[in-house]
Design a protein around this motif. Structure first.
Motif, PDB file in Angstrom:
ATOM      1  N   GLY A 100       7.335  -0.675  13.622  1.00 50.74           N
ATOM      2  CA  GLY A 100       6.098   0.096  13.323  1.00 50.74           C
ATOM      3  C   GLY A 100       6.090   0.951  11.824  1.00 50.74           C
ATOM      4  N   GLN A 101       7.354   1.404  11.637  1.00 52.62           N
ATOM      5  CA  GLN A 101       7.546   2.256  10.456  1.00 52.62           C
ATOM      6  C   GLN A 101       7.495   1.162   9.179  1.00 52.62           C
ATOM      7  N   PHE A 102       7.797   0.116   9.377  1.00 51.73           N
ATOM      8  CA  PHE A 102       7.830  -1.078   8.072  1.00 51.73           C
ATOM      9  C   PHE A 102       6.325  -1.430   7.900  1.00 51.73           C
ATOM     10  N   GLU A 103       5.612  -1.604   9.121  1.00 53.68           N
ATOM     11  CA  GLU A 103       4.132  -1.951   9.078  1.00 53.68           C
ATOM     12  C   GLU A 103       3.510  -0.785   8.335  1.00 53.68           C
ATOM     13  N   SER A 104       3.635   0.463   8.910  1.00 55.85           N
ATOM     14  CA  SER A 104       3.047   1.482   8.247  1.00 55.85           C
ATOM     15  C   SER A 104       3.286   1.801   6.856  1.00 55.85           C
ATOM     16  N   ALA A 105       4.615   1.463   6.480  1.00 57.05           N
ATOM     17  CA  ALA A 105       4.905   1.619   4.782  1.00 57.05           C
ATOM     18  C   ALA A 105       4.175   0.401   4.037  1.00 57.05           C
ATOM     19  N   GLN A 106       4.044  -0.754   4.586  1.00 54.48           N
ATOM     20  CA  GLN A 106       3.265  -1.572   3.977  1.00 54.48           C
ATOM     21  C   GLN A 106       1.852  -1.370   3.861  1.00 54.48           C
ATOM     22  N   ARG A 107       1.252  -1.024   5.012  1.00 56.63           N
ATOM     23  CA  ARG A 107      -0.311  -0.519   4.844  1.00 56.63           C
ATOM     24  C   ARG A 107      -0.324   0.411   3.951  1.00 56.63           C
ATOM     25  N   ALA A 108       0.363   1.464   3.877  1.00 56.68           N
ATOM     26  CA  ALA A 108       0.380   2.874   3.033  1.00 56.68           C
ATOM     27  C   ALA A 108       0.694   2.024   1.520  1.00 56.68           C
ATOM     28  N   PHE A 109       1.317   1.207   1.138  1.00 56.45           N
ATOM     29  CA  PHE A 109       1.722   0.459  -0.039  1.00 56.45           C
ATOM     30  C   PHE A 109       0.343  -0.337  -0.525  1.00 56.45           C
ATOM     31  N   ARG A 110      -0.127  -1.172   0.160  1.00 56.40           N
ATOM     32  CA  ARG A 110      -1.260  -1.827  -0.046  1.00 56.40           C
ATOM     33  C   ARG A 110      -2.440  -0.830  -0.399  1.00 56.40           C
ATOM     34  N   ARG A 111      -2.729   0.308   0.453  1.00 54.85           N
ATOM     35  CA  ARG A 111      -3.875   1.134   0.241  1.00 54.85           C
ATOM     36  C   ARG A 111      -3.486   1.770  -1.083  1.00 54.85           C
ATOM     37  N   LEU A 112      -2.353   2.335  -1.341  1.00 54.61           N
ATOM     38  CA  LEU A 112      -1.841   2.927  -2.541  1.00 54.61           C
ATOM     39  C   LEU A 112      -2.200   2.134  -3.730  1.00 54.61           C
ATOM     40  N   LEU A 113      -1.846   0.720  -3.738  1.00 52.47           N
ATOM     41  CA  LEU A 113      -2.011   0.095  -4.987  1.00 52.47           C
ATOM     42  C   LEU A 113      -3.587  -0.252  -5.165  1.00 52.47           C
ATOM     43  N   PHE A 114      -4.451  -0.504  -3.910  1.00 50.77           N
ATOM     44  CA  PHE A 114      -5.811  -0.634  -4.247  1.00 50.77           C
ATOM     45  C   PHE A 114      -6.546   0.444  -4.646  1.00 50.77           C
ATOM     46  N   LEU A 115      -6.227   1.629  -4.315  1.00 50.50           N
ATOM     47  CA  LEU A 115      -6.557   2.818  -4.883  1.00 50.50           C
ATOM     48  C   LEU A 115      -6.123   3.148  -6.457  1.00 50.50           C
ATOM     49  N   THR A 116      -4.970   2.985  -6.925  1.00 50.08           N
ATOM     50  CA  THR A 116      -4.397   2.846  -8.169  1.00 50.08           C
ATOM     51  C   THR A 116      -5.558   1.991  -8.839  1.00 50.08           C
ATOM     52  N   ILE A 117      -5.430   1.007  -8.533  1.00 51.36           N
ATOM     53  CA  ILE A 117      -6.509  -0.126  -9.410  1.00 51.36           C
ATOM     54  C   ILE A 117      -7.862   0.518  -9.548  1.00 51.36           C
ATOM     55  N   GLY A 118      -8.401   1.023  -8.445  1.00 46.68           N
ATOM     56  CA  GLY A 118      -9.410   1.022  -8.232  1.00 46.68           C
ATOM     57  C   GLY A 118      -9.921   2.476  -9.263  1.00 46.68           C
ATOM     58  N   VAL A 119      -8.785   3.483  -9.283  1.00 45.56           N
ATOM     59  CA  VAL A 119      -8.811   4.700 -10.155  1.00 45.56           C
ATOM     60  C   VAL A 119      -8.751   4.236 -11.682  1.00 45.56           C
TER      61      VAL A 119
END
Length: 180
Positions: free
Chosen positions: A2-21
């Motif tokens: 669960g922690q690994f999946e949560s970290a992966q989701r946060a990583f993807r979200r942060l990467l997507f937001l970084t590109i958008g910003v």
């Protein structure tokens, strides 16, 4: 799991937001400078900062964590600000002070912005040294990777910004002025 999946989701979200910003910042810089060419020159600082940040991650074991990503975001902000300081001063010299576009303008602008760029980098870097120095202490699991990325990126970004951005602006600035 669960922690690994949560970290992966946060990583993807942060990467997507970084590109958008990043795209939004490019568009805003283009609007603010009335030139997407100048915005592109400013955004060239991001790969220059990335070099040192990646070297810092590699030197500390090559583990890219969420803290490292936050360090990259912070680093990109600092690198962009340094580019804005340099390019806006070039434009000020040309448009407000009537300095003709050319090597003399770029040299004068670079010399006049050397101290502010070095001081912002030095102040930030000195503030991060205690975090890097005490990296193995308990409680520094988040601050240490972030500080390593920012410090490594500051070194390369500041040095390369001062040596590569002026000739790039000189090479492509005239094209930008013709567009205006």
């Amino acid at each position: 799991g669960g922690q690994f999946e949560s970290a992966q989701r946060a990583f993807r979200r942060l990467l997507f937001l970084t590109i958008g910003v990043g795209i939004a910042i490019f568009l805003l810089l283009g609007i603010a400078f009335s030139s997407y060419g100048d915005a592109a020159v400013i955004m060239l600082n991001l790969p220059l900062a990335l070099v040192g940040g990646v070297a810092g991650v590699y030197a500390t074991g090559g583990i890219l964590s969420l803290a490292s990503i936050v360090g990259f975001i912070t680093l990109f902000g600092i690198a962009t600000r340094n580019g804005i300081m340099l390019v806006s001063h070039y434009r000020h010299l040309e448009l407000e002070e009537g300095e003709p576009f050319g090597p003399a303008l770029v040299q004068r602008g670079s010399e006049e912005r050397l101290a502010p760029i070095l001081m912002t980098g030095l102040a930030t870097g000195l503030a991060l040294v205690p975090l890097v120095w005490g990296g193995n202490l308990p409680g520094h699991e988040i601050e240490y990777p972030m500080a390593i990325v920012i410090l490594g990126g500051l070194v390369t970004s500041t040095i390369l910004n001062l040596f590569l951005l002026p000739p790039i602006y000189l090479a492509f600035g005239r094209v930008v002025r013709r567009e205006e």
